[in-house]
Design an enzyme around this catalytic site. Structure first.
Site, PDB file in Angstrom:
ATOM      1  N   GLU A 276       4.060  -4.258 -14.512  1.00  0.00           N
ATOM      2  CA  GLU A 276       5.066  -5.332 -14.485  1.00  0.00           C
ATOM      3  C   GLU A 276       5.422  -5.818 -15.884  1.00  0.00           C
ATOM      4  OE1 GLU A 276       4.077  -8.582 -11.835  1.00  0.00           O
ATOM      5  OE2 GLU A 276       4.913  -7.524 -10.125  1.00  0.00           O
ATOM      6  N   HIS A 297     -12.453  15.212  -6.310  1.00  0.00           N
ATOM      7  CA  HIS A 297     -12.322  16.119  -5.169  1.00  0.00           C
ATOM      8  C   HIS A 297     -10.932  16.039  -4.555  1.00  0.00           C
ATOM      9  CE1 HIS A 297     -16.706  16.989  -5.043  1.00  0.00           C
ATOM     10  NE2 HIS A 297     -16.728  15.865  -5.721  1.00  0.00           N
ATOM     11  N   LYS A 412      13.316  -7.783  -2.660  1.00  0.00           N
ATOM     12  CA  LYS A 412      13.241  -9.042  -1.901  1.00  0.00           C
ATOM     13  C   LYS A 412      14.625  -9.414  -1.374  1.00  0.00           C
ATOM     14  CE  LYS A 412       9.461 -11.127  -4.535  1.00  0.00           C
ATOM     15  NZ  LYS A 412       9.134 -12.179  -5.487  1.00  0.00           N
TER      16      LYS A 412
END
Ligand code: PA5
Length: 425
Positions: A276, A297, A412
């Site tokens: 951010e 793995h 948003k």
């Protein structure tokens, strides 16, 4: 304390060239004149923090520890990641003692929310709701549900006594709600943004409830600030310069590596902090993370031989909080007796050294390594401040304001339109 080793970085780093830039950037942080200077409050916080509120945090944490068996920490992003990272790093993932800390408000997950609410029916819980804006949808919905459950369980008055709100000093919906209902409140200072707030009440109250020594945490942060305030040879600046150099040489991603699952949330905290702060104007390293040896793995193959787009930054803790020895067996059918009597901490360390050699020598992947003897409250305080300062420097090296997040608003806006949210009056 943490120490940076950059002998495996595989590229020439011209620290001298960066000096004039660093001088300017550091003056901008210290004099509060850098871009986004309204949000530079974290830089002097280890010195300037509100000592009165700090004592109240300890007092209330003690009260919570005495009266409740569970604390639900309700927040998202910077309002939750630091506390979770520190609590899991110090107490481990299966702590057997003390108040249970549960996190909600960082997701819309219907299943996790339903399961948590069901579980809490049987618990004597308090809530620490954390939101600077007081309007974050994930957190607000979770808080509304938790509040309803708590009131149904213990009544309105006792519920209000069990709710602790951390929010902006004056503004926002949560501040209003807290004042109206008489919740105990703590402050997120207006000049400190979410991802730089772990050393404020945002992190301090949950940490203190979890039994972590917050005096030590602040002492560690103070040490990091004192060391790095003016010393441009400090690892805080070296780390920023190395990242910047690698970015300009074409590496597009920084892969944070830890060697115990209880440190995974430190990766998450770092990813938010750097992602951010730096990821703007089509610039910045993409912060990614792995937990080894588990991810050796899965992603190990790519790191070793895949596209050369990344470098690794490892945090290795020399002394685990606890250790377990490999037992001896007479039959040795699994052929593990060569390890009998050796601790898993020792095995983990050899995995780290073997992996480092493989990725650097054979894979050609630049590696930065942070090591520390142990990860306690003091070291974590040091580490949090170290990375916040280094991150701000890194963003300034890219000519970016580290403290805004304009891109977060776009999803948003779309989500609210789809949800039919009424326009603000
Ligand atoms: O770093 C940030 O500013 C964000 O990640 C915020 O912490 C996050 O969005 C939560 O915001 P708020 O505390 O307003 O609920």
């Amino acid at each position: 304390m943490i120490k940076l080793n950059y002998e495996h970085v595989l590229h020439e780093i011209d620290f001298k060239k960066y000096r004039p830039k660093l001088e300017k950037i550091n003056a901008g942080i210290n004099n509060k004149t850098g871009a986004g200077n309204d949000y530079l409050g974290w830089a002097d916080w280890p010195v300037n923090y509100d000592k009165g509120e700090f004592e109240l945090i300890k007092k209330n944490a003690q009260k919570i520890r005495e009266k409740y068996d569970t604390l639900v920490v309700t927040g998202i992003g910077g309002s939750y990641l630091g506390a979770r990272a520190a609590i899991e790093a110090i107490n481990g993932l299966m702590p057997q003692k003390g108040v249970e800390i549960i996190f909600l408000g960082h997701t819309f997950s219907p299943t996790l929310t339903a399961q948590t609410l069901d579980y809490l029916k049987t618990r004597n819980f308090a809530i620490n709701v954390i939101s600077k804006s007081g309007t974050t949808t994930e957190t607000s919905i979770a808080f509304r549900l938790l509040k309803k459950l708590l009131i149904a369980k213990v009544g309105k008055k006792k519920a209000s006594e069990a709710i602790f709100a951390t929010t902006d000093a004056k503004t926002g919906a949560l501040r209003k709600l807290a004042t109206q209902n008489g919740y105990t409140t703590f402050t997120l200072p207006s000049d400190i943004g979410g991802r730089y707030s772990v050393l404020t009440a945002v992190g301090l109250l949950p940490l203190a409830v979890a039994g972590i020594n917050i005096d030590e945490l602040m002492a560690g942060a103070l040490k990091a600030r004192a060391e790095s305030y003016q010393n441009l040879d400090h690892d805080v600046y070296k780390y920023a310069v190395i990242r910047d150099t690698l970015y300009r040489k074409g590496y597009k991603s920084e892969l944070y590596v830890v060697y115990e699952p209880q440190y995974t949330m430190i990766n998450e905290w770092l990813k938010q902090l750097y992602g951010e702060s730096e990821g703007k104007e089509k610039k910045g390293l993409f912060p990614s993370s792995v937990s080894f040896s588990t991810d050796l793995h899965s992603l190990g193959q790519f790191i070793q031989e895949g596209s050369p787009i990344l470098f690794e930054t490892t945090l290795f803790v020399d002394n685990p909080n606890q250790d377990v020895d490999v037992p001896f067996e007479n039959e040795d059918l699994d052929e593990l007796n060569y390890l009998a009597g050796k601790g898993l901490g020792f095995v983990n360390k050899q995995a780290f050294q073997g992996t480092l050699a493989a990725h650097v020598k054979d894979g050609g992947v630049p590696n930065l390594v942070f090591t520390t003897n142990k990860l306690d409250a003091y070291t974590l305080g040091y580490m949090f401040y170290f990375f916040m300062r280094s991150c701000a420097v890194s963003a300034y090296l890219l000519d970016i304001n580290p403290f805004n997040q304009p891109g977060v608003e776009v999803y948003k806006k779309n989500m609210f339109a789809l949800l039919g949210k009424p326009k603000q009056k």
